[in-house]
Design a protein around this motif. Sequence first.
Motif, mmCIF file in Angstrom:
data_model
loop_
_atom_site.group_PDB
_atom_site.id
_atom_site.type_symbol
_atom_site.label_atom_id
_atom_site.label_comp_id
_atom_site.label_asym_id
_atom_site.label_seq_id
_atom_site.Cartn_x
_atom_site.Cartn_y
_atom_site.Cartn_z
ATOM 1 N N THR A 131 14.961 -3.860 -26.487
ATOM 2 C CA THR A 131 15.881 -3.393 -25.447
ATOM 3 C C THR A 131 16.646 -4.540 -24.789
ATOM 4 N N GLU A 132 16.141 -5.763 -24.933
ATOM 5 C CA GLU A 132 16.816 -6.919 -24.340
ATOM 6 C C GLU A 132 18.038 -7.344 -25.161
ATOM 7 N N GLU A 183 8.945 -2.266 -25.780
ATOM 8 C CA GLU A 183 10.173 -1.602 -25.326
ATOM 9 C C GLU A 183 10.072 -1.129 -23.877
ATOM 10 N N GLY A 190 9.437 -5.323 -22.121
ATOM 11 C CA GLY A 190 10.272 -6.355 -22.731
ATOM 12 C C GLY A 190 9.523 -7.609 -23.148
ATOM 13 N N ARG A 215 8.507 -2.977 -32.983
ATOM 14 C CA ARG A 215 8.809 -2.472 -31.641
ATOM 15 C C ARG A 215 7.798 -1.426 -31.206
#
Length: 160
Positions: free
Chosen positions: A89-90, A110, A113, A146
């Motif tokens: 997500t970063e 996720e 982070g 992830r």
Amino acid sequence: MSPIPVLVSRAMGANDPAWAEYAEAILRDAGYRSGGARRQVLDLFAEQGCALSPLAIDERLGGVGRASVYRALDQLAELGLVQRVDLGTEGAGYERLEPGGHHHHHLVCESCGCLVAFESERLERAIAAVSELSEFEVRGHDVTLRGDCARCAKEAGRSA
Ligand SMILES: [Zn+2]
Ligand SMILES: [Zn+2]
């Protein structure tokens, strides 16, 4: 079931002054003059063995400007000194490439982070086998897993 030989990498935060020298030599050979934002970005990667987002780089350098950071990253990537990695997500991050090809991969949470580096001989062998069987001229790879880290998974379980 045999244990999966995964080593959680100690690469994160690994300071390596030899890498800075190696990177400088490559830049010099490519005709770049030393100095400015590129030099600062390079010094930062010499101190940091794992991925950094362009935003984090800009912050760590005290605001040399996002445009200068991106330009430096593009140049370093083109010379094979850093590579783009997926930070979930970063967004995208960059991390240094070692001259010997030694590298690690990532687990990304996720939810919070957080980033964990890992190495696996078995994974490398599987990728090498696929590369060999393909008709591709494989030059590199990156692997990002992830999901939720143990802490976030536990918290999600509790609040549900
Ligand atoms: Zn990393
Ligand atoms: Zn690999």
